[in-house]
Design an enzyme around this catalytic site. Structure first.
Site, short mmCIF file in Angstrom:
data_model
loop_
_atom_site.label_atom_id
_atom_site.label_comp_id
_atom_site.label_asym_id
_atom_site.label_seq_id
_atom_site.Cartn_x
_atom_site.Cartn_y
_atom_site.Cartn_z
N GLU A 176 -9.44 20.22 6.70
CA GLU A 176 -9.49 21.53 6.06
C GLU A 176 -10.05 21.50 4.64
O GLU A 176 -9.58 22.19 3.75
CB GLU A 176 -8.10 22.16 6.08
CG GLU A 176 -7.63 22.48 7.49
CD GLU A 176 -6.23 23.08 7.54
OE1 GLU A 176 -5.45 22.84 6.60
OE2 GLU A 176 -5.92 23.77 8.52
N ASN A 197 -4.48 22.49 -2.14
CA ASN A 197 -4.24 23.46 -1.08
C ASN A 197 -3.90 22.86 0.28
O ASN A 197 -3.73 23.59 1.24
CB ASN A 197 -5.48 24.36 -0.92
CG ASN A 197 -5.60 25.36 -2.06
OD1 ASN A 197 -4.61 25.91 -2.50
ND2 ASN A 197 -6.81 25.57 -2.54
N HIS A 415 3.27 30.02 21.47
CA HIS A 415 3.01 29.25 20.26
C HIS A 415 4.02 28.13 20.14
O HIS A 415 5.24 28.36 20.23
CB HIS A 415 3.08 30.14 19.02
CG HIS A 415 2.74 29.41 17.75
ND1 HIS A 415 3.63 29.25 16.71
CD2 HIS A 415 1.60 28.77 17.38
CE1 HIS A 415 3.05 28.55 15.74
NE2 HIS A 415 1.83 28.25 16.12
N HIS A 416 3.52 26.90 19.94
CA HIS A 416 4.36 25.73 19.71
C HIS A 416 3.97 25.10 18.38
O HIS A 416 2.99 24.36 18.30
CB HIS A 416 4.18 24.69 20.82
CG HIS A 416 4.70 25.09 22.15
ND1 HIS A 416 4.34 24.45 23.32
CD2 HIS A 416 5.57 26.07 22.51
CE1 HIS A 416 4.97 25.01 24.34
NE2 HIS A 416 5.72 26.00 23.87
N GLU A 417 4.72 25.39 17.32
CA GLU A 417 4.53 24.68 16.06
C GLU A 417 5.46 23.48 16.06
O GLU A 417 6.68 23.64 16.07
CB GLU A 417 4.81 25.58 14.86
CG GLU A 417 4.75 24.86 13.53
CD GLU A 417 3.46 24.08 13.33
OE1 GLU A 417 3.53 22.84 13.22
OE2 GLU A 417 2.39 24.72 13.28
N HIS A 485 -4.11 23.38 16.87
CA HIS A 485 -4.36 23.49 15.43
C HIS A 485 -3.83 22.24 14.73
O HIS A 485 -2.95 21.56 15.24
CB HIS A 485 -3.73 24.75 14.86
CG HIS A 485 -4.52 25.98 15.16
ND1 HIS A 485 -4.86 26.89 14.19
CD2 HIS A 485 -5.06 26.44 16.32
CE1 HIS A 485 -5.58 27.87 14.74
NE2 HIS A 485 -5.70 27.62 16.03
N GLU A 486 -4.41 21.96 13.54
CA GLU A 486 -4.20 20.68 12.86
C GLU A 486 -4.46 19.54 13.85
O GLU A 486 -3.64 18.64 14.01
CB GLU A 486 -2.80 20.57 12.25
CG GLU A 486 -2.50 21.58 11.17
CD GLU A 486 -2.14 22.96 11.73
OE1 GLU A 486 -2.60 23.97 11.16
OE2 GLU A 486 -1.42 23.01 12.74
N GLU A 504 -8.65 24.28 16.08
CA GLU A 504 -8.96 24.60 14.70
C GLU A 504 -9.88 23.49 14.17
O GLU A 504 -11.07 23.50 14.41
CB GLU A 504 -7.67 24.69 13.90
CG GLU A 504 -7.83 25.24 12.50
CD GLU A 504 -6.50 25.24 11.77
OE1 GLU A 504 -6.25 26.18 11.00
OE2 GLU A 504 -5.71 24.29 11.96
N GLU A 510 -7.36 31.60 7.37
CA GLU A 510 -6.13 31.78 6.60
C GLU A 510 -6.28 31.33 5.15
O GLU A 510 -5.53 31.78 4.28
CB GLU A 510 -4.96 31.05 7.27
CG GLU A 510 -5.05 29.55 7.29
CD GLU A 510 -5.80 29.01 8.50
OE1 GLU A 510 -5.65 27.81 8.79
OE2 GLU A 510 -6.54 29.79 9.15
#
Length: 705
Positions: A176, A197, A415-417, A485-486, A504, A510
């Site tokens: 990122e 960030n 969604h699975h964080e 993501h990540e 991602e 974002e």
């Protein structure tokens, strides 16, 4: 799925002994433009060289490995034999940028053996395409070597000029970063080692992540990456700024004194170099996906490409939150009556998104923050065991939400964080996927924010490569597609496992909502299109209509015009595309919303009409089934006048073109919402000039009459 014939013709089989080591071993692309040569030196050091149109692109570059507790693979090799083949194949994408893909290449396989004890074997395979090359190492089964612990892989790319380079640091933990544009000799990745960030970051040396794209003085374009990353560590490229040389540097771990451990036989990922004479051909290339094995899942028609809305952007704006306000008591999340009232994933709120989606040809709704554990999801060391992937917060009725969605024809996206707590997620995956299967949910967005647990692992090392890939392979058994993501980098595995649909792996939308450095500059996406997008689909979450969002965050904004936000639905490819803004912002702007309603997500053909890396790009895509076309064009901070020929359209066919364009006074910062909409009739002979504002764009629906 149709099965196409693969034609494999063996052209020559050469048996070579040590007296023949001076023989040149070559493979030339089908059109004759790209040539790879391989040999070993008098010391037995393997090397290769690449030419394009008779010009050296990659000069003499050495290959090898450094092992733990074993002699290195670096010299003392002889060439036992070589094999050359011609391969011609056409295969069908179950979903993608196009319907069918040509996979045509010349292959050179070289069989090496050490001429000194322990006389181990190594094979190196090259595939030479019209638009680049891929090569990998093959460790065959052998009596004197059963397992390797790789300290590093020493694959060199010796460049012949100081290319203009578009790069991000070789961070072991995150992709990122904003892209830098410098000469190769000026790459300085370590200065980004402490980035305010980023949730986690580790940049141990002057290296870049891939894809890294370069433009030469003569217009040659190169992009370096890898394909088929399985059970191996991600590759960064160490930069020798003085000698203009890149060398592979694998991501490691603090928990082992090696970077990769494998039992023989095995193959490494492909090391790839895309080579084109212009920027658009980089995007049209299928080299990365072609280097992966064919579909191993069979029929995946249970996954449908779709647009989606969801409970997501509002949390980044601060309108609502992921957590409910529960407390951990006796190892369980407990509602103590202290809920803060800002929870976003409520039954009522999700139904609102379902209603909006049903009215606007949008097939899914993503729900983030539905499950317990968000109160301690990041910033805590004891994240293992925090998230429960089946237990909802008190104000979210999953049965009612799913029932209501089915009634309206809208799917719920799970969604699975994981909060990077890998052991917790691994233990719960079967239960979590089974819950999705019970409710008929076929897409999950997974997240891995934070430092990896167990401590000492990095997002892009072998441990996490296996975590990500094994999660997706397991998900397929439950008819679940994964949008990670990540993540680890995309390397074309969507061909082999078509349920790996998007990810991602870049600095996303974002960052515009909360980054302290002003968000993504206007040049960001014209760079992304020619770098990160070459690796595979991107879940960038476009479609922000409320560009300034002053009512939530006065110091942040999206740094594009509204027209560019529409154009991104065509330019940045994904089989799932989010309409990311709030329902009220779309309902206040029904005219531009029409483009999101109309635009496709699954394509029969893709044409890159123009572009320069980091400056601008225009892409047209033909939708499967309908035959309608959609066009997107974006620019950086500079205004552009781009002439577009529509000769890609069908003959003897008129189309209604609905053009969403920057108004004359549009500007990404000063006047981002200035939008004109025009309807005209066009056909194959039409030529239009698109006038793009600073940070602007143009989106066109091209509908058959």
């Amino acid at each position: 799925m149709k099965i196409y014939l693969s034609i494999l013709s063996i052209l020559c089989l050469l048996s070579c002994n040590s007296s023949e080591e001076k023989r040149e071993f070559k493979a030339v692309s089908p059109d004759g433009t790209i040539e790879v040569s391989f040999n070993v030196t008098q010391e037995g050091k393997p090397y290769y060289l690449v030419m394009n149109n008779k010009n050296v692109v990659i000069d003499t570059s050495y290959l090898g490995f450094e092992f733990k507790d074993a002699p290195n693979f670096e010299k003392n090799f002889i060439i036992k034999k070589s094999l050359t083949e011609t391969h011609k194949e056409t295969w069908q994408m179950p979903w993608g940028e196009q319907d069918t893909v040509q996979n045509n290449y010349k292959k050179l396989k070289v069989f090496l053996q050490e001429k000194v004890s322990p006389e181990r074997f190594l094979n190196i395979v090259f595939r030479v395409y019209d638009d680049g090359i891929g090569f990998r190492y093959e460790f065959p089964k052998q009596a004197r070597l059963s397992e390797v612990e790789i300290l590093d892989e020493h694959t060199q790319f010796n460049l012949t000029q100081d290319y203009k380079t578009f790069w991000i640091p070789g961070d072991w933990d995150i992709y990122e970063h904003l892209y830098s544009t410098t000469k190769l000799s000026k790459v300085d990745a370590v200065k980004y080692a402490e980035h305010v960030n980023l949730a986690q970051t580790y940049i141990p040396e002057n290296a870049v992540n891939t894809p890294v794209t370069m433009v030469g003085e003569n217009g040659m374009h190169l992009s370096f990456h890898e394909a088929a990353l399985l059970d191996y560590s991600g590759m960064t490229l160490k930069v020798d700024t003085e000698n203009l040389k890149l060398e592979s540097n694998l991501v490691g771990s603090k928990n082992t004194d090696y970077k990769v451990k494998r039992s023989l036989p095995f193959n490494t990922p492909w090391r790839t170099i895309q080579i084109t004479d212009n920027a658009p051909d980089l995007i049209e290339s299928n080299l990365i996906v072609n280097l992966n094995e064919p579909n191993k899942l069979g029929d995946v028609s249970w996954f449908k490409p779709m647009k989606y809305t969801g409970v997501w952007w509002e949390m980044h704006l601060g309108k609502s939150s992921w957590d409910y306000g529960m407390e951990m008591k006796d190892g369980k999340w407990t509602d103590t009556g202290k809920a803060h009232g800002k929870h976003g994933a409520t039954t009522e709120n999700v139904k609102n998104f379902i209603d909006f989606s049903a009215r606007n040809n949008i097939g899914g709704v993503l729900v983030e923050g539905w499950n317990t554990g968000w109160e301690r999801w990041i910033g805590f060391e004891d994240r293992e065991g925090v998230f429960d992937f089946v237990t909802t917060y008190p104000d979210y009725d999953i049965d009612e939400v799913v029932r209501y969605g089915k009634e309206k024809g809208v799917d719920i996206i799970m969604h699975h964080e994981t909060s990077a707590a890998t052991e917790t997620y691994e233990k719960q995956q079967d239960t979590a996927y089974a819950l999705m299967q019970k409710y008929g949910m076929h897409v999950v967005k997974s997240g891995y924010v934070g430092k990896i647990l167990p401590k000492g692992e990095y997002h892009h090392g072998q441990y996490m490569v296996n975590q990500y890939n094994n999660a997706a392979i397991k998900a397929a058994k439950y008819e679940v597609a994964v949008n990670a993501h990540e993540p680890i980098k995309a390397t074309g595995l969507r061909r082999t496992y078509p349920n790996i649909i998007s990810r991602e792996g870049l600095r996303g939308q974002e960052f515009n909502a909360w980054a302290e450095d002003g968000g993504n500059p206007p040049e960001h996406l014209p760079i992304v299109a020619f770098t990160r997008m070459l690796a595979g689909p991107i879940d960038f979450t476009p479609g922000i209509f409320n560009i300034k969002f002053d009512e939530y965050k006065k110091d942040n904004q999206v740094n594009t015009t509204l027209a560019q936000q529409l154009a991104l639905y065509v330019v940045i490819y994904s089989p799932i595309q989010m309409a990311a803004d709030l329902v009220e912002h779309y309902e206040a702007n029904p005219e531009p919303l029409q483009f999101i309603k109309d635009v496709g997500v699954d394509w029969e053909k893709t044409k890159v009409l123009n572009g320069e890396v980091g400056e601008y790009v225009t892409i047209a895509r033909k939708e499967r089934v309908t035959g309608n076309w959609f066009l997107g064009s974006i620019t950086d901070e500079n205004p552009r006048d781009l002439e577009i020929k529509f000769d890609f359209l069908d003959s003897n066919q008129d189309y209604e073109a609905i053009i969403y364009k920057d108004a004359k006074n549009a500007h990404w910062n000063d006047n981002p919402l200035a939008l004109d909409i025009e309807k005209i009739i066009i056909n194959k002979s039409t030529i239009l000039t698109l006038n793009l504002a600073e940070g602007g764009g143009c989106a066109i629906s091209i509908i058959k009459k």
